[in-house]
Enzyme design. Structure first.
Site, PDB file in Angstrom:
ATOM      1  N   TYR A  11       0.831  -1.198   0.000  1.00 41.18           N
ATOM      2  CA  TYR A  11       0.000   0.000   0.000  1.00 41.18           C
ATOM      3  C   TYR A  11       0.868   1.250   0.000  1.00 41.18           C
ATOM      4  O   TYR A  11       2.062   1.211   0.303  1.00 41.18           O
ATOM      5  CB  TYR A  11      -0.952   0.018   1.214  1.00 41.18           C
ATOM      6  CG  TYR A  11      -0.273   0.295   2.530  1.00 41.18           C
ATOM      7  CD1 TYR A  11      -0.208   1.594   3.038  1.00 41.18           C
ATOM      8  CD2 TYR A  11       0.316  -0.724   3.268  1.00 41.18           C
ATOM      9  CE1 TYR A  11       0.424   1.855   4.244  1.00 41.18           C
ATOM     10  CE2 TYR A  11       0.930  -0.469   4.472  1.00 41.18           C
ATOM     11  CZ  TYR A  11       0.991   0.829   4.955  1.00 41.18           C
ATOM     12  OH  TYR A  11       1.615   1.079   6.144  1.00 41.18           O
ATOM     13  N   CYS A  12       0.231   2.343  -0.365  1.00 42.51           N
ATOM     14  CA  CYS A  12       0.845   3.664  -0.302  1.00 42.51           C
ATOM     15  C   CYS A  12      -0.228   4.602   0.266  1.00 42.51           C
ATOM     16  O   CYS A  12      -1.050   4.158   1.065  1.00 42.51           O
ATOM     17  CB  CYS A  12       1.349   4.098  -1.686  1.00 42.51           C
ATOM     18  SG  CYS A  12       0.054   4.139  -2.957  1.00 42.51           S
ATOM     19  N   LYS A  13      -0.247   5.828  -0.177  1.00 44.41           N
ATOM     20  CA  LYS A  13      -1.250   6.757   0.347  1.00 44.41           C
ATOM     21  C   LYS A  13      -2.636   6.478  -0.233  1.00 44.41           C
ATOM     22  O   LYS A  13      -3.611   6.396   0.492  1.00 44.41           O
ATOM     23  CB  LYS A  13      -0.824   8.199   0.051  1.00 44.41           C
ATOM     24  CG  LYS A  13      -1.748   9.238   0.633  1.00 44.41           C
ATOM     25  CD  LYS A  13      -1.223  10.636   0.400  1.00 44.41           C
ATOM     26  CE  LYS A  13      -2.172  11.664   1.000  1.00 44.41           C
ATOM     27  NZ  LYS A  13      -1.687  13.026   0.776  1.00 44.41           N
TER      28      LYS A  13
END
Length: 141
Positions: free
Chosen positions: A97-99
């Protein structure tokens, strides 16, 4: 046929917008093939039931501000220098995941090239996780 040609000539701008939009939709489906999308509920189940590894691909400052509990932070540009650490993550499902989910899609493609087969992308990234009211860990100061 003559009508179609005349329509295209008179509306070239609209035709170009339609073609570009269609190409973007196709591209997004191709990119998603690198990682199976997961909702926050599905990710929680996978973490709890299958002991999935969680990989945060944001930069160190973003990670320190708040991340999923138990997540490791490895930015995609560090993949080649941290192959030994990444090798250990191949044994279990890997949730990245990221933002918002976009950087994670690119990272998934990079991980596929490194031989990862079970890569999942947290849809909406950490923004979706926090919106769902799920716990966040923060770096100790």
């Amino acid at each position: 046929m003559e009508f179609l040609l005349e329509f295209v000539q008179q509306n070239i701008f609209l035709v170009m917008i339609a073609l570009v939009s269609g190409a973007m939709v196709v591209y997004s489906f191709i990119r998603r093939a690198d990682a199976t999308p997961l909702t926050t509920a599905q990710a929680t189940l996978m973490i709890n039931r299958e002991n999935a590894n969680v990989l945060d691909v944001r930069d160190a400052e973003e990670f320190a501000a708040g991340h999923l509990p138990g997540a490791r932070n490895i930015a995609p540009e560090s993949f080649s220098s941290r192959t030994n650490e990444l090798e250990k993550l191949k044994k279990k499902p890997l949730i990245i995941y990221c933002k918002t989910g976009q950087r994670a899609l690119k990272a998934a493609a990079d991980l596929k090239k490194l031989g990862f087969e079970t890569v999942f992308n947290l849809e909406g990234g950490i923004n979706a996780w926090t919106s769902a009211g799920l716990p966040i860990a923060k770096a100790k100061s």
